[in-house]
Design a protein around this motif. Structure first.
Motif, short mmCIF file in Angstrom:
data_model
loop_
_atom_site.label_atom_id
_atom_site.label_comp_id
_atom_site.label_asym_id
_atom_site.label_seq_id
_atom_site.Cartn_x
_atom_site.Cartn_y
_atom_site.Cartn_z
N SER A 175 0.82 -1.20 0.00
CA SER A 175 0.00 0.00 0.00
C SER A 175 0.86 1.26 0.00
O SER A 175 0.55 2.24 -0.67
CB SER A 175 -0.95 0.01 1.20
OG SER A 175 -0.23 0.16 2.41
N GLN A 176 1.96 1.22 0.73
CA GLN A 176 2.85 2.38 0.77
C GLN A 176 3.54 2.59 -0.58
O GLN A 176 3.78 3.72 -1.01
CB GLN A 176 3.87 2.21 1.88
CG GLN A 176 3.22 2.22 3.28
CD GLN A 176 4.22 2.00 4.38
OE1 GLN A 176 5.35 2.47 4.32
NE2 GLN A 176 3.81 1.29 5.42
N ALA A 177 3.83 1.48 -1.28
CA ALA A 177 4.44 1.59 -2.61
C ALA A 177 3.47 2.25 -3.58
O ALA A 177 3.86 3.09 -4.40
CB ALA A 177 4.84 0.20 -3.11
N LEU A 178 2.20 1.87 -3.50
CA LEU A 178 1.20 2.49 -4.37
C LEU A 178 1.04 3.97 -4.03
O LEU A 178 0.94 4.81 -4.92
CB LEU A 178 -0.14 1.77 -4.23
CG LEU A 178 -1.32 2.39 -5.00
CD1 LEU A 178 -1.03 2.45 -6.48
CD2 LEU A 178 -2.61 1.62 -4.73
N LEU A 179 1.04 4.26 -2.74
CA LEU A 179 0.85 5.65 -2.32
C LEU A 179 1.96 6.55 -2.87
O LEU A 179 1.70 7.71 -3.23
CB LEU A 179 0.82 5.73 -0.79
CG LEU A 179 0.56 7.11 -0.18
CD1 LEU A 179 -0.77 7.67 -0.67
CD2 LEU A 179 0.56 7.03 1.34
N GLN A 180 3.17 6.04 -2.95
CA GLN A 180 4.28 6.82 -3.48
C GLN A 180 4.08 7.18 -4.95
O GLN A 180 4.59 8.20 -5.44
CB GLN A 180 5.60 6.06 -3.31
CG GLN A 180 6.05 5.95 -1.86
CD GLN A 180 7.33 5.16 -1.71
OE1 GLN A 180 7.86 4.61 -2.68
NE2 GLN A 180 7.85 5.11 -0.50
#
Length: 216
Positions: A175-180
């Motif tokens: 999820s953090q990778a997508l958010l970036q």
């Protein structure tokens, strides 16, 4: 509420506050969307409401109409007959110029995703694909992986709401990778009367002091 007080909060803003009548409230604001209104005006299971509008207005200090449209007119008439002040505001994008001309994949887990998609188009984005989930949805890693793959395959910019971004920020590495890679679409509420929020806060504090002194 106890946890917030322990953490040092001295002003608590509640969403869906009418569901928590065990907590003493000092200012109650009924918010009505001008596109959705109150549906057919009936309570569950005959309609979308948890209680009749007239019953809720008894506890309200004011009614806030948001957006444009005429679906809120019925509620505004009820508020006027009940002698409740009516405030008007609309949500506007914040620093959305970077979306102009961009081809986007818009995704959200909110109550009214169509409003989000319309706001993106108004900001100049080309909404190529959309993905929606129920309000308050917590995204699974496979859902997020599919989003990233679809965006990359179509050369699309992933865009989501600030509310959904908060959930992504505190979840898995996926999820953090997508958010970036996401553009987080931020909005702010603009009142027709700019001093309305200040007046609501002042009224809340004044009523709290009255309650503490046993004056109401």
């Amino acid at each position: 509420a106890r946890l917030l007080i322990e953490k040092g909060c001295d002003f608590i803003l509640m969403d869906d506050g009418f569901q928590s009548r065990r907590l003493a409230t000092d200012y109650n604001l009924v918010v009505v969307d001008s596109r959705r209104g109150v549906g057919n005006g009936h309570v569950i299971p005959g309609g979308p409401l948890r209680a009749p509008p007239q019953a809720q207005l008894r506890f309200a200090d004011a009614v806030l109409r948001t957006g444009t449209g005429d679906a809120a007119d019925r509620m505004i008439r009820l508020a006027s007959r009940a002698g409740k002040p009516v405030l008007v505001a609309k949500a506007e994008p914040v620093k959305a110029s970077g979306l102009k001309g961009k081809r986007v994949l818009a995704f959200a887990g909110i109550a009214d995703p169509d409003k989000f998609f319309d706001s993106l188009a108004f900001a100049g984005a080309k909404v190529v694909l959309t993905r929606t989930w129920p309000d308050h949805h917590f995204f699974a890693d496979d859902e997020l992986s599919e989003l990233m793959q679809t965006a990359e395959a179509g050369d699309l910019l992933p865009v989501t709401t600030e509310k959904d971004a908060m959930r992504l920020a505190h979840d898995s590495p996926v999820s953090q990778a997508l958010l970036q890679k996401c553009f987080v679409f931020k909005i702010e509420m603009r009142f027709d009367q700019p001093d309305a929020p200040t007046r609501m806060i002042e009224a809340t504090v004044a009523k709290f002091k009255e309650r503490q002194l046993g004056l109401r």
